[in-house]
Design a protein around this motif. Structure first.
Motif, short mmCIF file in Angstrom:
data_model
loop_
_atom_site.label_atom_id
_atom_site.label_comp_id
_atom_site.label_asym_id
_atom_site.label_seq_id
_atom_site.Cartn_x
_atom_site.Cartn_y
_atom_site.Cartn_z
N UNK A 164 8.48 4.92 34.83
CA UNK A 164 7.70 5.66 33.83
C UNK A 164 8.13 7.12 33.76
N UNK A 165 8.45 7.72 34.91
CA UNK A 165 8.90 9.10 34.88
C UNK A 165 10.23 9.24 34.15
N UNK A 166 11.13 8.30 34.39
CA UNK A 166 12.43 8.36 33.72
C UNK A 166 12.26 8.20 32.21
N UNK A 167 11.47 7.21 31.80
CA UNK A 167 11.28 6.97 30.37
C UNK A 167 10.53 8.11 29.70
N UNK A 168 9.49 8.62 30.36
CA UNK A 168 8.76 9.76 29.80
C UNK A 168 9.65 10.99 29.71
N UNK A 169 10.52 11.16 30.70
CA UNK A 169 11.44 12.30 30.68
C UNK A 169 12.42 12.20 29.52
N UNK A 170 12.83 10.98 29.16
CA UNK A 170 13.72 10.84 28.02
C UNK A 170 13.03 11.28 26.73
N UNK A 171 11.72 11.03 26.64
CA UNK A 171 10.97 11.47 25.46
C UNK A 171 10.92 12.99 25.41
N UNK A 172 10.61 13.62 26.55
CA UNK A 172 10.55 15.08 26.62
C UNK A 172 11.92 15.67 26.30
N UNK A 173 12.96 15.10 26.89
CA UNK A 173 14.32 15.58 26.65
C UNK A 173 14.70 15.43 25.18
N UNK A 174 14.27 14.33 24.56
CA UNK A 174 14.56 14.11 23.15
C UNK A 174 13.91 15.19 22.28
N UNK A 175 12.68 15.57 22.61
CA UNK A 175 12.00 16.63 21.87
C UNK A 175 12.76 17.95 22.03
N UNK A 176 13.14 18.26 23.27
CA UNK A 176 13.86 19.50 23.51
C UNK A 176 15.20 19.53 22.80
N UNK A 177 15.94 18.43 22.88
CA UNK A 177 17.26 18.37 22.23
C UNK A 177 17.13 18.47 20.72
N UNK A 178 16.22 17.69 20.14
CA UNK A 178 16.06 17.67 18.69
C UNK A 178 15.70 19.04 18.15
N UNK A 179 14.76 19.70 18.81
CA UNK A 179 14.32 21.02 18.37
C UNK A 179 15.46 22.04 18.44
N UNK A 180 16.14 22.08 19.58
CA UNK A 180 17.24 23.04 19.75
C UNK A 180 18.38 22.77 18.78
N UNK A 181 18.73 21.50 18.62
CA UNK A 181 19.84 21.14 17.74
C UNK A 181 19.51 21.46 16.29
N UNK A 182 18.26 21.23 15.88
CA UNK A 182 17.86 21.52 14.50
C UNK A 182 17.90 23.02 14.23
N UNK A 183 17.44 23.83 15.19
CA UNK A 183 17.50 25.28 15.04
C UNK A 183 18.95 25.74 14.97
N UNK A 184 19.80 25.13 15.78
CA UNK A 184 21.22 25.46 15.80
C UNK A 184 21.85 25.20 14.43
#
Length: 212
Positions: A94-114
């Motif tokens: 669950x920690x690994x899967x939840x972390x992928x969701x958090x990482x996805x939010x971080x990546x998507x936000x940063x990439x979109x701003x970029x």
């Protein structure tokens, strides 16, 4: 992320998972288990987040991402029924899967701003480190929250809705949080392409509205 299901099938699977979370909530109410009730209710609230984003912010998530998110919170809710204590690897999953969701939010936000701003540029190596640190920062916050809730529950004399087992367990949780972040950085960027494009377009629309 490649799914054997069609978009309609993925949405149907998400709905079934939502019903499963409702079932877990009812079990918690029936057994008067506060921890199960609170976590199931929060998990259910998270599953409606894609619909809220689409309705209020005009940011639709594709069916695969919705299924990804729903799977993560469903497994957490199931874990509160006793699997966290009876199945040693369930917490790691669950920690690994939840972390992928958090990482996805971080990546998507940063990439979109970029992509939206010419004044911002995130090199691939920097973006990798950023996603890792962003995920670990949220992981640390979650562990601190678990510690605070557990301590407060002991003081008040009620069952804790979040459980922290030990310092060693916390460190292992952070390791699996890092694993989730690395998985997204290495293999999830293609899956998140549609989300990045959608958020970039939303940012462009907001800038246009503000300039009028």
């Amino acid at each position: 992320m490649v799914h054997p299901l069609s978009a309609r099938g993925q949405l149907a699977a998400s709905r079934v998972m939502q019903l499963a979370i409702v079932g877990i909530l009812l079990v918690g109410l029936w057994t008067r288990n506060v921890a199960v009730v609170v976590n199931a209710a929060l998990s259910l609230a998270v599953t409606v987040l894609p619909a809220v984003l689409e309705r209020d912010w005009d940011i639709p998530l594709d069916a695969g991402l919705t299924l990804w998110l729903t799977t993560a919170v469903l497994l957490h809710a199931i874990g509160m029924l006793g699997l966290y204590s009876s199945v040693p690897w369930w917490d790691h999953l669950t920690h690994t899967l939840s972390a992928t969701v958090v990482a996805a939010v971080g990546y998507t936000t940063a990439r979109a701003i970029d992509e939206h701003s010419d004044a911002v540029y995130f090199p691939p190596r920097f973006l990798f480190v950023y996603v890792l640190l962003f995920t670990l920062a949220l992981g640390v916050f979650w562990e601190v929250l678990e510690f605070a809730v557990h301590g407060l529950s002991d003081v008040v004399g009620i069952d804790a809705v979040l459980v922290q087992y030990s310092l060693e367990d916390t460190l292992v949780d952070l390791v699996f949080d890092a694993v989730g972040a690395v998985l997204v950085s290495l293999f999830g960027t293609t899956t998140l392409r549609s989300a990045v494009d959608t958020l970039t377009a939303r940012l462009a629309g907001s800038s246009t509205d503000e300039s009028r």
